[in-house]
Design a protein around this motif. Structure first.
Motif, short mmCIF file in Angstrom:
data_model
loop_
_atom_site.label_atom_id
_atom_site.label_comp_id
_atom_site.label_asym_id
_atom_site.label_seq_id
_atom_site.Cartn_x
_atom_site.Cartn_y
_atom_site.Cartn_z
N GLU A 108 1.11 -3.85 4.52
CA GLU A 108 0.91 -2.47 5.13
C GLU A 108 1.76 -1.88 6.41
O GLU A 108 2.52 -2.95 6.92
CB GLU A 108 -0.67 -2.48 5.80
N GLU A 109 2.24 -0.72 6.42
CA GLU A 109 3.04 -0.55 7.46
C GLU A 109 2.38 -0.31 8.89
O GLU A 109 3.03 -0.73 9.85
CB GLU A 109 4.04 0.57 7.00
N GLY A 123 3.40 4.37 2.01
CA GLY A 123 3.85 4.50 3.52
C GLY A 123 4.84 2.89 3.62
O GLY A 123 5.76 2.68 4.07
N VAL A 145 1.03 -1.27 0.14
CA VAL A 145 -0.11 0.00 0.16
C VAL A 145 0.82 1.16 -0.04
O VAL A 145 1.52 1.49 0.97
CB VAL A 145 -0.82 -0.15 1.35
MG MG Z 1 -0.21 3.25 4.60
#
Ligand code: MG
Ligand code: IMP
Length: 178
Positions: A100-101, A45, A42
């Motif tokens: 995702e982070e 990030g 995503v």
């Molecule tokens: Mg993100």
């Protein structure tokens, strides 16, 4: 405006980040042994996390990205998610891992999870480096979590404040978030 680094306090250092990533990769290498996977990062990030994670995976992986918008430059979720850049691969019948982070309300990931499920993949699971579990507003099945964290606004290692500080190798919280 770039912010003054004296307003940052180090929260998770690069060695702790590496250890979390290695632990996640070990689980994924076991769970997906012999199965090709499509990683869906995503943007923006998750780029730094994705780049590190992918090098620990001993699997056949395809790398894809999506860009979603829900925040703009605001620090809290607006609740409306739109797709700015979609994946290119056909994921029908494939094992998909969303990368995702950080998960906060869960709105962004819920939207993406449902959208990918609609393309009839073999499976979809979510991998996140950080989880602000106490902030969840929308229920979303997150199987792989690097670390559960408190509700603090974080920057560094891909995380930004108004687009700056993604390049910091460690993760910081803001001493004066407002
Ligand atoms: Mg993100
Ligand atoms: P959610 O939809 O509320 O779960 O928000 C998830 C997205 O918000 C993440 O992918 C990040 O881009 C952003 N975000 C959430 N918390 C933070 C933070 O502490 N620092 C920077 N970005 C964050």
């Amino acid at each position: 405006m770039p912010i003054d680094e004296k307003n940052f306090t180090k929260y998770i250092n690069r060695h702790e980040i590496d250890a979390s990533i290695q632990a996640l990769a070990n689980r994924l290498n076991t769970d997906y042994e012999g199965k090709p996977v499509v990683l869906v990062g995503v943007l923006k990030g998750a780029v730094v996390f994705m780049a590190d994670l992918v090098r620990h995976l001993k699997l056949d992986v395809e790398v894809e990205f999506v860009r979603l918008s829900s925040y703009g430059k605001a620090r809290t979720s607006s609740g409306t998610v739109t797709i700015i850049k979609d994946i290119q691969a056909d994921i029908r019948g494939k094992h998909v891992l969303i990368i995702e982070e950080i998960i906060d309300s869960g709105r962004t990931l819920k939207f993406l999870y449902d959208r990918l499920q609609a393309s009839s993949p073999a499976s979809v699971e979510i991998v996140t480096l950080l989880d602000k579990a106490s902030k969840r507003v929308v229920e979303v099945p997150v199987k792989y979590v690097g670390r559960t964290i408190d509700d603090q606004f974080l920057v560094g290692y891909g995380l930004d404040l108004e687009e700056y500080s993604r390049n910091l190798p460690d993760i910081y919280y803001l001493k004066y978030p407002n």
